[in-house]
Design a protein around this motif. Structure first.
Motif, PDB file in Angstrom:
ATOM      1  N   TRP B 206     -20.067 -65.652  -4.023  1.00  0.00           N
ATOM      2  CA  TRP B 206     -19.827 -64.609  -3.021  1.00  0.00           C
ATOM      3  C   TRP B 206     -20.959 -63.587  -3.030  1.00  0.00           C
ATOM      4  CZ3 TRP B 206     -16.794 -64.899   0.901  1.00  0.00           C
ATOM      5  CH2 TRP B 206     -15.522 -65.469   0.834  1.00  0.00           C
ATOM      6  N   THR B 207     -21.355 -63.176  -4.234  1.00  0.00           N
ATOM      7  CA  THR B 207     -22.390 -62.155  -4.356  1.00  0.00           C
ATOM      8  C   THR B 207     -23.685 -62.630  -3.731  1.00  0.00           C
ATOM      9  OG1 THR B 207     -21.375 -61.375  -6.383  1.00  0.00           O
ATOM     10  CG2 THR B 207     -23.645 -60.701  -5.990  1.00  0.00           C
ATOM     11  N   GLY B 210     -23.259 -62.735  -0.029  1.00  0.00           N
ATOM     12  CA  GLY B 210     -23.165 -61.383   0.523  1.00  0.00           C
ATOM     13  C   GLY B 210     -24.505 -60.685   0.547  1.00  0.00           C
ATOM     14  N   LYS B 211     -25.280 -60.928  -0.483  1.00  0.00           N
ATOM     15  CA  LYS B 211     -26.546 -60.222  -0.612  1.00  0.00           C
ATOM     16  C   LYS B 211     -27.573 -60.709   0.395  1.00  0.00           C
ATOM     17  CE  LYS B 211     -29.391 -58.723  -4.432  1.00  0.00           C
ATOM     18  NZ  LYS B 211     -29.654 -58.905  -5.847  1.00  0.00           N
ATOM     19  N   TYR B 212     -27.593 -61.990   0.657  1.00  0.00           N
ATOM     20  CA  TYR B 212     -28.597 -62.541   1.567  1.00  0.00           C
ATOM     21  C   TYR B 212     -27.989 -63.016   2.885  1.00  0.00           C
ATOM     22  CZ  TYR B 212     -31.389 -62.285  -2.624  1.00  0.00           C
ATOM     23  OH  TYR B 212     -32.024 -61.825  -3.741  1.00  0.00           O
ATOM     24  N   TYR B 213     -26.721 -62.691   3.128  1.00  0.00           N
ATOM     25  CA  TYR B 213     -26.049 -63.033   4.384  1.00  0.00           C
ATOM     26  C   TYR B 213     -26.097 -64.532   4.646  1.00  0.00           C
ATOM     27  CZ  TYR B 213     -27.079 -58.190   4.239  1.00  0.00           C
ATOM     28  OH  TYR B 213     -27.197 -56.913   3.783  1.00  0.00           O
ATOM     29  N   LEU B 214     -25.799 -65.312   3.617  1.00  0.00           N
ATOM     30  CA  LEU B 214     -25.809 -66.767   3.715  1.00  0.00           C
ATOM     31  C   LEU B 214     -24.404 -67.267   3.979  1.00  0.00           C
ATOM     32  CD1 LEU B 214     -27.884 -67.278   0.471  1.00  0.00           C
ATOM     33  CD2 LEU B 214     -28.775 -67.339   2.790  1.00  0.00           C
TER      34      LEU B 214
END
Lengths: 264, 271
Positions: B206-207, B210-214
């Motif tokens: 998830w992280t 979430g961080k790279y909008y994947l």
């Protein structure tokens, strides 16, 4: 051998899923992705209706553009992937315009800009500095400008990552985290002014970093949909000029959340 | 994006999709290998500890159930029914968010532990797996061949010795195949930890997303790790079943169909 085949199978499955979601797309209705868990900008009433500043702005923009709109609630996690998978055509969800996001989507001009701030218990005996936050746990919503900012400005502070901002406040209220960082207006209206926020206060001043925070919240569209982006920009300008923006603004806030005029 | 007929143009669609949007970014997964390793450790520690503690607690509870203790049996039944009858996610939410709402809980001596998401998760996992394991073991104990008990009685064993030397060891063996399922279900169920901020394998996924909008890179990496763990678990149980359930396998050692074949002279003393 086994791995590659397994990986390939999973990948193919994921692709098929992504394509399936994108397949059905009505031509005439404009579908807008919203979060619905970020009061006062966006929240979901008990009966399922969507309310808030983002929601009203989205509806006003549609009216201005003369389009029929459908609002699609989507969790923050996956809000950009779902846009790319064509589950909807634009995101109106207080999404800040940042370089990292621009790699995936295009943004309109900003439609509001408010600063980020820490919130902690009112009687907190620490400050919003690297030393003050040492050994403390700070909550942030995952995949937001606030996570970016914390990792950049406070790399040694322990973070707790949440799927929604509401969960961050829930854990702040129960004392599970020592502080949290989020949009200051959202924190005030969505938490501090409410019963649950009693005994809590802002900690320190506005936090700002251009790389992380960007230039304000914009509407995200797919890169190939540039006509839509231009149409949104015209509509935002029109709402600013014809007083609709001010009308919506005053329903929720005591001051103009648009921030400085661009170029001023 | 062009419309495609589900399976025929699959490869073409994948290629097109990769060209227009982004292909799977394996680089980004590898770059965050250390994060995934930490997630793996977190998952293995949580599930492993939960299985050990829950498993240990389930032994006395299953005996209470199997021997139908007049007072304790209904209580244990209510417990196992509750935890087997409700979703693990709900149990975790009630423990994590629910208990934290009460002033009394927050002021109690337990709060320093219950404040931490990790301990809340472990607590929920232990209660959950213990409930399932209790019922698995109870079933295995109920299925003890009466002759074994008779023989133990005839040999002059006390009730406690019978449980320790005959009933439990034999029940453990019978419970093995079912228990391997419980272990795998527990591993898969453990993903709920990521919903309360624990950075387990899925949490790291998830992280990363979430961080790279994947959309899926984080999930694919997580899926591969879970599949690897399950592979390890099934290997372990296959070994255990070979070792401890060998008396149930055909004697001649060839694969299948040997049950009715001629018996080789018994290499083992009768137990």
């Amino acid at each position: 051998m086994r791995f590659t085949r397994l990986t390939a199978t999973i990948a193919a499955g994921a692709f098929a899923l992504g394509l399936g979601m994108g397949a059905a797309s009505a031509e005439d209705t404009l579908r807008i992705g919203v979060e619905g868990a970020y009061p006062p900008f966006s929240w979901t009433e008990a009966d399922g209706t969507l309310k808030g500043f983002d929601i009203d702005i989205a509806r006003a923009l549609c009216e201005q553009m003369g389009r029929d709109c459908e609002l699609v609630p989507q969790d923050w996690d996956g809000i950009i992937p779902a846009l790319l998978a064509k589950k909807y055509d634009a995101i109106v969800a207080s999404m800040s315009i940042t370089e990292e996001r621009k790699k995936r989507v295009n943004f309109t001009d900003k439609y509001y800009n408010t600063p980020a701030k820490f919130v902690a218990p009112a009687d907190a005996d620490f400050e919003a500095t690297t030393e003050g936050l040492d050994g403390k746990v700070v909550g942030v919503q995952r995949g937001t400008i606030h996570q970016c900012y914390m990792e950049k400005a406070f790399p040694d502070v322990e973070l707790a990552l949440y799927a929604t901002q509401e969960e961050v406040f829930l854990d702040l209220a129960s004392g599970r985290i020592d502080a949290q960082i989020s949009d200051s207006i959202q924190a005030k209206e969505g938490f501090l002014d409410k019963e649950e926020g009693e005994g809590f206060a802002f900690l320190g001043d506005d936090q700002f970093d251009l790389e992380c925070h960007g230039e304000g919240a914009g509407i995200a569209v797919r890169k190939e949909d540039d006509d839509l982006r231009v149409a949104f920009n015209d509509a935002i300008k029109a709402l600013r000029e014809n007083g609709t923006y001010a009308e919506i603004n005053d329903k929720y806030f005591e001051f103009d959340v648009y921030g400085a005029e661009p170029g001023s | 994006m062009a419309e495609s007929d589900a399976s025929g143009g699959m490869i073409e669609t994948i290629r097109q999709f990769s060209a227009e949007s982004s292909p799977i970014d394996f680089v980004i997964i590898l770059e965050h290998g250390d994060l995934f390793l930490m997630g793996l450790v977190q998952t293995v520690a949580l599930v492993g500890l939960a299985l050990v503690i829950g498993g240990a607690l389930s032994i006395p509870l299953s005996l209470i159930r199997a021997y139908r203790h007049p007072v304790l049996n209904p209580i244990v039944w209510v417990y196992t029914y509750t935890f087997r009858g409700t979703p693990l996610l709900l149990q975790l939410y009630l423990i994590y968010y629910g208990l934290g709402q009460f002033e009394a809980v927050r002021e109690s001596f337990l709060w320093p532990i219950m404040r931490d998401a990790w301990w809340c998760t472990l607590f929920a996992f232990v209660l959950n797996t213990c409930a399932y394991t209790t019922e698995i073991l109870r079933g295995a104990i109920d299925a003890t061949p009466w002759g074994e008990v008779e023989a133990a009685k005839a040999a002059g064993m006390s009730p406690a010795t019978r449980v320790r030397r005959i009933i439990l060891p034999s029940a453990f063996r019978r419970a093995l195949p079912q228990y391997s399922n419980e272990v795998i279900f527990m591993l898969h169920g453990s993903v709920v930890a990521s919903t309360v901020t624990v950075q387990d394998i899925l949490g790291v996924g998830w992280t990363l997303n979430g961080k790279y909008y994947l959309a899926y890179e984080g999930f694919i990496a997580a899926a591969v790790l879970y599949a690897l763990l399950v592979w390890g678990i099934s290997r372990l149980f296959r070994y255990l079943e070979r070792r401890y359930l060998s008396h149930l396998r055909p004697r001649d050692g060839s694969s299948g169909g040997g049950k009715r074949g001629p018996k080789a002279p018994s290499p083992q003393p009768a137990t």
